[in-house]
Design a protein around this motif. Structure first.
Motif, PDB file in Angstrom:
ATOM      1  N   LEU A 268       0.820  -1.200   0.000  1.00  0.00           N
ATOM      2  CA  LEU A 268       0.000   0.000   0.000  1.00  0.00           C
ATOM      3  C   LEU A 268       0.862   1.261   0.000  1.00  0.00           C
ATOM      4  CD1 LEU A 268      -2.795   1.305   0.176  1.00  0.00           C
ATOM      5  CD2 LEU A 268      -2.644   1.134   2.671  1.00  0.00           C
ATOM      6  N   SER A 269       1.931   1.261   0.807  1.00  0.00           N
ATOM      7  CA  SER A 269       2.815   2.426   0.862  1.00  0.00           C
ATOM      8  C   SER A 269       3.491   2.675  -0.476  1.00  0.00           C
ATOM      9  CB  SER A 269       3.885   2.220   1.943  1.00  0.00           C
ATOM     10  OG  SER A 269       3.291   2.075   3.214  1.00  0.00           O
ATOM     11  N   ALA A 270       3.917   1.585  -1.137  1.00  0.00           N
ATOM     12  CA  ALA A 270       4.554   1.737  -2.444  1.00  0.00           C
ATOM     13  C   ALA A 270       3.583   2.318  -3.456  1.00  0.00           C
ATOM     14  CB  ALA A 270       5.088   0.387  -2.923  1.00  0.00           C
ATOM     15  N   ALA A 271       2.339   1.828  -3.448  1.00  0.00           N
ATOM     16  CA  ALA A 271       1.331   2.328  -4.391  1.00  0.00           C
ATOM     17  C   ALA A 271       1.040   3.802  -4.159  1.00  0.00           C
ATOM     18  CB  ALA A 271       0.055   1.509  -4.267  1.00  0.00           C
ATOM     19  N   VAL A 272       0.933   4.178  -2.862  1.00  0.00           N
ATOM     20  CA  VAL A 272       0.678   5.584  -2.542  1.00  0.00           C
ATOM     21  C   VAL A 272       1.838   6.460  -2.990  1.00  0.00           C
ATOM     22  CG1 VAL A 272       0.391   7.220  -0.658  1.00  0.00           C
ATOM     23  CG2 VAL A 272      -0.898   5.089  -0.644  1.00  0.00           C
ATOM     24  N   SER A 273       3.073   5.977  -2.798  1.00  0.00           N
ATOM     25  CA  SER A 273       4.250   6.753  -3.201  1.00  0.00           C
ATOM     26  C   SER A 273       4.270   6.975  -4.713  1.00  0.00           C
ATOM     27  CB  SER A 273       5.530   6.030  -2.764  1.00  0.00           C
ATOM     28  OG  SER A 273       5.574   5.906  -1.362  1.00  0.00           O
ATOM     29  N   VAL A 274       3.972   5.905  -5.481  1.00  0.00           N
ATOM     30  CA  VAL A 274       3.958   6.032  -6.939  1.00  0.00           C
ATOM     31  C   VAL A 274       2.861   7.007  -7.380  1.00  0.00           C
ATOM     32  CG1 VAL A 274       3.514   4.805  -9.096  1.00  0.00           C
ATOM     33  CG2 VAL A 274       4.948   3.759  -7.339  1.00  0.00           C
ATOM     34  N   ALA A 275       1.676   6.865  -6.791  1.00  0.00           N
ATOM     35  CA  ALA A 275       0.565   7.751  -7.156  1.00  0.00           C
ATOM     36  C   ALA A 275       0.885   9.201  -6.830  1.00  0.00           C
ATOM     37  CB  ALA A 275      -0.708   7.315  -6.438  1.00  0.00           C
ATOM     38  N   PHE A 276       1.498   9.428  -5.670  1.00  0.00           N
ATOM     39  CA  PHE A 276       1.853  10.795  -5.272  1.00  0.00           C
ATOM     40  C   PHE A 276       2.894  11.376  -6.221  1.00  0.00           C
ATOM     41  CE2 PHE A 276       2.149  14.324  -2.472  1.00  0.00           C
ATOM     42  CZ  PHE A 276       3.486  14.695  -2.439  1.00  0.00           C
ATOM     43  N   THR A 277       3.892  10.564  -6.610  1.00  0.00           N
ATOM     44  CA  THR A 277       4.925  11.033  -7.522  1.00  0.00           C
ATOM     45  C   THR A 277       4.331  11.429  -8.871  1.00  0.00           C
ATOM     46  OG1 THR A 277       6.569   9.611  -6.464  1.00  0.00           O
ATOM     47  CG2 THR A 277       7.091  10.427  -8.676  1.00  0.00           C
ATOM     48  N   LEU A 278       3.444  10.564  -9.399  1.00  0.00           N
ATOM     49  CA  LEU A 278       2.808  10.874 -10.675  1.00  0.00           C
ATOM     50  C   LEU A 278       1.944  12.119 -10.578  1.00  0.00           C
ATOM     51  CD1 LEU A 278       1.776   7.295 -11.861  1.00  0.00           C
ATOM     52  CD2 LEU A 278       3.654   8.703 -12.720  1.00  0.00           C
ATOM     53  N   HIS A 279       1.245  12.255  -9.435  1.00  0.00           N
ATOM     54  CA  HIS A 279       0.394  13.437  -9.250  1.00  0.00           C
ATOM     55  C   HIS A 279       1.231  14.713  -9.229  1.00  0.00           C
ATOM     56  CE1 HIS A 279      -2.535  16.232  -7.617  1.00  0.00           C
ATOM     57  NE2 HIS A 279      -1.664  16.523  -6.668  1.00  0.00           N
ATOM     58  N   MET A 280       2.335  14.701  -8.479  1.00  0.00           N
ATOM     59  CA  MET A 280       3.158  15.891  -8.375  1.00  0.00           C
ATOM     60  C   MET A 280       3.802  16.224  -9.720  1.00  0.00           C
ATOM     61  SD  MET A 280       2.625  17.017  -5.460  1.00  0.00           S
ATOM     62  CE  MET A 280       3.835  18.323  -5.459  1.00  0.00           C
ATOM     63  N   ARG A 281       4.203  15.157 -10.442  1.00  0.00           N
ATOM     64  CA  ARG A 281       4.801  15.400 -11.754  1.00  0.00           C
ATOM     65  C   ARG A 281       3.806  16.080 -12.678  1.00  0.00           C
ATOM     66  NH1 ARG A 281       7.094  10.681 -15.826  1.00  0.00           N
ATOM     67  NH2 ARG A 281       7.669  12.062 -17.536  1.00  0.00           N
ATOM     68  N   THR A 282       2.574  15.569 -12.721  1.00  0.00           N
ATOM     69  CA  THR A 282       1.537  16.168 -13.542  1.00  0.00           C
ATOM     70  C   THR A 282       1.210  17.573 -13.067  1.00  0.00           C
ATOM     71  OG1 THR A 282       0.595  13.992 -13.944  1.00  0.00           O
ATOM     72  CG2 THR A 282      -0.815  15.885 -14.406  1.00  0.00           C
ATOM     73  N   HIS A 283       1.176  17.750 -11.742  1.00  0.00           N
ATOM     74  CA  HIS A 283       0.847  19.057 -11.167  1.00  0.00           C
ATOM     75  C   HIS A 283       1.853  20.113 -11.604  1.00  0.00           C
ATOM     76  CE1 HIS A 283      -0.472  22.042  -8.228  1.00  0.00           C
ATOM     77  NE2 HIS A 283       0.799  22.186  -7.903  1.00  0.00           N
ATOM     78  N   PHE A 284       3.138  19.780 -11.492  1.00  0.00           N
ATOM     79  CA  PHE A 284       4.151  20.757 -11.847  1.00  0.00           C
ATOM     80  C   PHE A 284       4.161  21.025 -13.343  1.00  0.00           C
ATOM     81  CE2 PHE A 284       6.226  19.539  -7.737  1.00  0.00           C
ATOM     82  CZ  PHE A 284       6.102  20.790  -7.157  1.00  0.00           C
ATOM     83  N   GLN A 285       3.894  19.964 -14.160  1.00  0.00           N
ATOM     84  CA  GLN A 285       3.852  20.186 -15.589  1.00  0.00           C
ATOM     85  C   GLN A 285       2.701  21.107 -15.958  1.00  0.00           C
ATOM     86  OE1 GLN A 285       3.674  16.227 -17.191  1.00  0.00           O
ATOM     87  NE2 GLN A 285       5.858  16.197 -17.648  1.00  0.00           N
ATOM     88  N   ARG A 286       1.538  20.864 -15.366  1.00  0.00           N
ATOM     89  CA  ARG A 286       0.365  21.642 -15.729  1.00  0.00           C
ATOM     90  C   ARG A 286       0.468  23.085 -15.253  1.00  0.00           C
ATOM     91  NH1 ARG A 286      -4.190  18.514 -17.079  1.00  0.00           N
ATOM     92  NH2 ARG A 286      -3.436  17.205 -18.764  1.00  0.00           N
ATOM     93  N   ASN A 287       1.250  23.328 -14.223  1.00  0.00           N
ATOM     94  CA  ASN A 287       1.326  24.663 -13.656  1.00  0.00           C
ATOM     95  C   ASN A 287       2.568  25.425 -14.096  1.00  0.00           C
ATOM     96  OD1 ASN A 287      -0.945  25.175 -11.473  1.00  0.00           O
ATOM     97  ND2 ASN A 287      -0.405  23.013 -11.372  1.00  0.00           N
TER      98      ASN A 287
END
Length: 487
Positions: free
Chosen positions: A212-231
């Motif tokens: 579960l921790s690994a999945a959350v870490s991957v999801a958070f990384t992808l979210h932040m990557r998309t967030h910074f790209q979009r902004n």
């Protein structure tokens, strides 16, 4: 929507005791259509009128994109709605116009009209301040009432009853454990853990937490990557892909380019929209007989929906930009555009006036203009406002420039001044490709844009003439020959 087209369509309980003009939904639609935003947009008004009338006639009817394309926009019954996005683009603008109406002219309305995403069926619901906090339901055409509480109650009543029993097999005395009546504990999702030794239970739980921790870490990384790209605030693309309006990507009409090559006569925007090619067809018979071109074949070219590989490659680059949010990025063939798109939206046009006649709308404000006025009918860019060391015409058909290709990158305001337009054009497909390469490569374009930034950090509107050396069927890196700023 007129009273004649919808008379008798709004009846209450099928008894006909409620006239259309007295129905609050009908009155709301009439008030919306009477506002200036809708009066100035006949296509959007027709869209709204049609879906409301169709829904009033047959509540519960599913309005499909294909059907609306045929009935509202005059498409053929078998047209490809996946390639022709005219219905989706107008639906996006219609939703935006409705939001603006209820924020401004209709902010005092007690009833609101919305078109949910993924559907073209209008839905009427109470204004936000009048909705009950729990179980507020949508009021559809022909239905009034809330079903949310009933659905929740049915789901609750469908759950099996729960009891508790005493468990005293382990040290520590009896305790209560939850059990679903009629289902043994071992058949519940974690029931097998209760029947295994405590060590194995801890191991299973530890493994579960690690995964579960690994999945959350991957999801958070992808979210932040998309967030910074979009902004990211790209100096150019953040002005062309914005939150407040859609961006139209316009692909060139290669059938029209072939027609120009055959006739050596160019079609104006007016003739293109009216499909009047009578001025050009007589010139077909003067073409070298070896080509075996007939007026019928020339007209056949005009009816084809061709676009170039350069346009397709450019499209793939643009839609991958972080700023190009899919729900607000629309793709159109040149022939499917409308004048109002250039008044209200951001637009990116790929190709010169010979492939995208809409460029003509902006040429009167441009310094670098595509032209075929020379005696040999060879294309060139005319420089209407030559600066120091600039010439009046740039062409690839002189002894000195025979190995050169030219292109123009023009960043201009749209016709209403509330959005922006980007025109990327060349004297040939190679010239257009060279201009596209420059404008989409940040390492090359951003330093140039940094040099023209205004005190507030934004960039002014500009035109950029580029030159490139031909390399076989391609072009080398583009060089900026002239840069004109529009204040």
């Amino acid at each position: 929507m007129t009273k004649e087209t919808s008379a008798g369509l709004l009846e209450e309980n099928g008894e006909g005791d409620r006239l259309p003009g007295k129905d609050p939904r009908y009155q709301l639609v009439e008030r919306i259509l009477a506002t200036p935003d809708f009066v100035r947009s006949p296509q959007i008004s027709k869209f709204l009128s049609y879906i409301c009338t169709a829904t009033f006639e047959n509540p519960g009817r599913n309005l499909s994109e294909q059907h609306i394309g045929v009935e509202v926009f005059g498409r053929e019954p078998d047209y490809d709605s996946a390639a022709d996005t005219i219905v989706r683009s107008h639906a996006l603008r219609l939703r935006r116009r409705l939001e603006q109406y209820f924020q401004k002219a209709g902010r005092g309305e007690s009833l609101h009209l919305v078109i949910p995403k993924g559907s073209y069926t209008p839905v009427f619901l109470p204004a936000p301040e009048q909705r009950s906090p729990v179980g507020a339901g949508l009021v559809g055409a022909g239905e009034i009432g809330s079903v949310a509480d009933e659905v929740a109650l049915e789901r609750f009543e469908a759950q099996p009853p729960v009891t508790f029993r005493s468990v005293s097999e382990r040290p520590g005395g009896p305790r209560l454990e939850r059990e679903v009546v009629g289902k043994p504990l071992a058949s519940s999702p974690l029931g097998f853990l209760r029947q295994t030794p405590i060590v194995w239970r801890y191991r299973f739980l530890t493994l579960f937490l690690v995964i579960l921790s690994a999945a959350v870490s991957v999801a958070f990384t992808l979210h932040m990557r998309t967030h910074f790209q979009r902004n990211r605030r790209h100096l150019l693309w953040s002005r062309l892909f914005t939150e407040d309006r859609p961006t139209q990507l316009v692909l060139g009409d290669s059938g029209l380019v072939l027609f120009h090559a055959v006739t050596k006569q160019y079609v104006s925007l007016h003739d293109y929209l009216s499909k009047d090619y009578s001025k050009q067809l007589p010139f077909v018979e003067r073409v070298d007989p070896a080509f075996r071109v007939t007026p019928q074949f020339a007209e056949f070219l005009l009816g084809r929906r061709y676009t170039s590989m350069v346009d397709a490659t450019t499209l793939s680059r643009l839609v991958r930009l972080p700023e190009a949010i899919p729900e607000r990025t629309l793709i159109h063939y040149s022939r499917d555009m409308h004048i109002e798109d250039f008044n209200s939206d951001n637009v990116i046009m790929i190709g010169a006036q010979e492939a995208v006649p809409w460029v003509e709308l902006f040429e009167k404000h441009m310094d670098f203009v595509f032209s075929t006025d020379n005696p040999d009918k060879h294309a060139s860019f005319l420089n209407r406002n030559p600066q120091a060391e600039e010439v009046k015409e740039y062409s690839s058909y002189t002894p000195v420039t025979s190995t050169k290709v030219y292109g123009v990158i023009a960043f201009l305001p749209n016709l209403s001044g509330n959005g922006n337009v980007l025109i990327v054009e060349g004297l040939s497909m190679v010239g257009t490709e060279a201009a596209i390469d420059l404008v989409t490569e940040d390492d090359r374009i951003l330093p140039m844009l940094q040099n023209i930034r205004k005190p507030d950090g934004s960039i002014p509107h500009f035109e950029m003439l580029i030159e490139s050396d031909t390399l076989g069927e391609g072009a080398g890196p583009a060089r900026v020959v002239a840069l004109h700023l529009h204040e």
